[in-house]
Write an enzyme that holds these catalytic residues in place. Structure first.
Site, PDB file in Angstrom:
ATOM      1  N   LYS A   1      17.181   4.435   1.034  1.00 40.75           N
ATOM      2  CA  LYS A   1      18.151   4.412   2.145  1.00 40.75           C
ATOM      3  C   LYS A   1      19.365   3.625   1.678  1.00 40.75           C
ATOM      4  CE  LYS A   1      14.689   3.627   5.722  1.00 40.75           C
ATOM      5  NZ  LYS A   1      14.361   2.758   6.851  1.00 40.75           N
TER       6      LYS A   1
ATOM      7  N   PHE B   1      13.624   5.006  10.692  1.00 43.76           N
ATOM      8  CA  PHE B   1      12.302   4.516  10.308  1.00 43.76           C
ATOM      9  C   PHE B   1      11.371   5.697  10.089  1.00 43.76           C
ATOM     10  CE2 PHE B   1       8.122   2.683  10.655  1.00 43.76           C
ATOM     11  CZ  PHE B   1       8.262   1.526   9.911  1.00 43.76           C
TER      12      PHE B   1
ATOM     13  N   ASP C   1       3.699   3.643   6.568  1.00 41.26           N
ATOM     14  CA  ASP C   1       3.002   3.390   7.832  1.00 41.26           C
ATOM     15  C   ASP C   1       3.929   2.885   8.926  1.00 41.26           C
ATOM     16  OD1 ASP C   1       3.479   0.757   6.709  1.00 41.26           O
ATOM     17  OD2 ASP C   1       2.059  -0.004   8.188  1.00 41.26           O
TER      18      ASP C   1
ATOM     19  N   ARG D   1      -0.204   6.808   7.499  1.00 40.21           N
ATOM     20  CA  ARG D   1      -0.002   6.888   6.041  1.00 40.21           C
ATOM     21  C   ARG D   1      -0.445   8.227   5.462  1.00 40.21           C
ATOM     22  NH1 ARG D   1       1.253   1.740   4.016  1.00 40.21           N
ATOM     23  NH2 ARG D   1       0.284  -0.011   5.072  1.00 40.21           N
TER      24      ARG D   1
ATOM     25  N   ASP E   1      15.014  -0.106   0.964  1.00 39.11           N
ATOM     26  CA  ASP E   1      15.805  -0.237   2.184  1.00 39.11           C
ATOM     27  C   ASP E   1      16.936  -1.235   1.894  1.00 39.11           C
ATOM     28  OD1 ASP E   1      16.168   0.170   5.018  1.00 39.11           O
ATOM     29  OD2 ASP E   1      15.145  -1.706   5.404  1.00 39.11           O
TER      30      ASP E   1
ATOM     31  N   LYS F   1       0.818  -1.196   0.000  1.00 38.42           N
ATOM     32  CA  LYS F   1       0.000   0.000   0.000  1.00 38.42           C
ATOM     33  C   LYS F   1       0.860   1.257   0.000  1.00 38.42           C
ATOM     34  CE  LYS F   1      -3.198  -2.186   3.212  1.00 38.42           C
ATOM     35  NZ  LYS F   1      -3.654  -2.130   4.630  1.00 38.42           N
ATOM     36  N   GLY F   2       2.112   1.097   0.409  1.00 38.73           N
ATOM     37  CA  GLY F   2       2.947   2.263   0.700  1.00 38.73           C
ATOM     38  C   GLY F   2       3.082   3.275  -0.417  1.00 38.73           C
TER      39      GLY F   2
HETATM   40  P1  5GP Z   1      13.474  -3.698   1.436  1.00 40.16           P
HETATM   41  O1  5GP Z   1      13.055  -5.005   0.832  1.00 40.16           O
HETATM   42  O2  5GP Z   1      14.075  -2.743   0.461  1.00 40.16           O
HETATM   43  O3  5GP Z   1      14.363  -3.908   2.637  1.00 40.16           O
HETATM   44  O4  5GP Z   1      12.199  -3.098   2.079  1.00 40.16           O
HETATM   45  C1  5GP Z   1      11.327  -2.292   1.445  1.00 40.16           C
HETATM   46  C2  5GP Z   1      10.032  -2.222   2.225  1.00 40.16           C
HETATM   47  O5  5GP Z   1      10.261  -2.156   3.644  1.00 40.16           O
HETATM   48  C3  5GP Z   1       9.306  -0.962   1.864  1.00 40.16           C
HETATM   49  O6  5GP Z   1       8.467  -1.137   0.743  1.00 40.16           O
HETATM   50  C4  5GP Z   1       8.548  -0.661   3.138  1.00 40.16           C
HETATM   51  O7  5GP Z   1       7.335  -1.366   3.158  1.00 40.16           O
HETATM   52  C5  5GP Z   1       9.436  -1.198   4.240  1.00 40.16           C
HETATM   53  N1  5GP Z   1      10.277  -0.134   4.837  1.00 40.16           N
HETATM   54  C6  5GP Z   1      11.615  -0.016   4.759  1.00 40.16           C
HETATM   55  N2  5GP Z   1      12.048   1.080   5.422  1.00 40.16           N
HETATM   56  C7  5GP Z   1      10.930   1.672   5.919  1.00 40.16           C
HETATM   57  C8  5GP Z   1      10.719   2.864   6.698  1.00 40.16           C
HETATM   58  O8  5GP Z   1      11.624   3.616   7.076  1.00 40.16           O
HETATM   59  N3  5GP Z   1       9.424   3.144   7.010  1.00 40.16           N
HETATM   60  C9  5GP Z   1       8.375   2.362   6.629  1.00 40.16           C
HETATM   61  N4  5GP Z   1       7.167   2.758   6.987  1.00 40.16           N
HETATM   62  N5  5GP Z   1       8.546   1.243   5.887  1.00 40.16           N
HETATM   63  C10 5GP Z   1       9.816   0.904   5.538  1.00 40.16           C
END
Ligand code: 5GP
Length: 178
Positions: free
Chosen positions: A130, A151, A158, A164, A102, A42-43
């Site tokens: 990030k 975070f 969220d 959100r 991330d 949903k993000g």
């Molecule tokens: P990755 O697979 O790149 O580690 O993670 C990506 C997902 O992790 C993003 O789509 C999100 O849902 C969640 N995520 C990573 N960092 C954050 C953050 O700082 N805040 C929030 N709300 N979600 C995050």
């Protein structure tokens, strides 16, 4: 600023400015071609809704729900598509739009899965990145803002399904994380 926010990282004005800039760049890069925009729910829904209105191209919008295996705070090397797109993307120009990258696992693996369906091209766009947290060798094609390792909430992002709708991106106070 809301009481649960420690610091605002991206203001509503900075969001609008960046989204307009990304829209212009994407419009120029695809030059009149039809684009299938896949919003990762949903993000990314708030960002995708803003971005698509700044792209001056014919757009087919679709959505996807992905989930990486593992616990809630750390991604892992597997991603499953929990709800798939309905569009046949074979020979289409595809742009996958996400909220934040991330470790990189989710968007990287999702793009790999979608690439197997034979799109003409497939690129990725994330509003936030990030890079210091990256585990896989993955660089999104379009990035709004690079942010430090914290975070963040708001603008679609969220914490436990809350926050959100905040119009900015902020760091949540520690005492609100449980
Ligand atoms: P990755 O697979 O790149 O580690 O993670 C990506 C997902 O992790 C993003 O789509 C999100 O849902 C969640 N995520 C990573 N960092 C954050 C953050 O700082 N805040 C929030 N709300 N979600 C995050």
């Amino acid at each position: 600023m809301e009481k649960f926010v420690k610091e605002i990282l991206v203001s509503p004005e900075a969001i609008a400015q960046k989204v307009a800039q990304l829209g212009q760049t994407i419009t120029a890069d695809y030059c009149g071609e039809e684009l299938v925009l896949i919003c990762v729910l949903k993000g990314a829904m708030v960002f995708a809704a803003d971005l698509m209105r700044q792209i001056d191209l014919p757009i087919i919008l679709d959505t996807i729900v992905a989930s990486s295996y593992g616990n809630s705070t750390e991604s892992s090397g597997e991603v499953i598509i929990k709800q798939d797109i309905k569009t046949n993307i074979k020979d289409k120009q595809v742009l996958v739009v996400d909220d934040i990258v991330d470790t990189g696992y989710t968007l990287h693996l999702l793009c790999e899965k979608l690439r197997q369906r034979g799109p003409k091209s497939l690129k990725s766009c994330t509003f936030l990145d990030k890079p210091s947290r990256r585990v896989v060798d993955f660089a999104p094609d379009y990035v709004g803002y690079e942010i430090p390792d914290a975070f963040v909430i708001g603008y679609g992002l969220d914490y436990n399904e809350q926050y959100r709708a905040l119009p900015y991106v902020g760091i949540i106070k520690e005492e609100y994380i449980h």
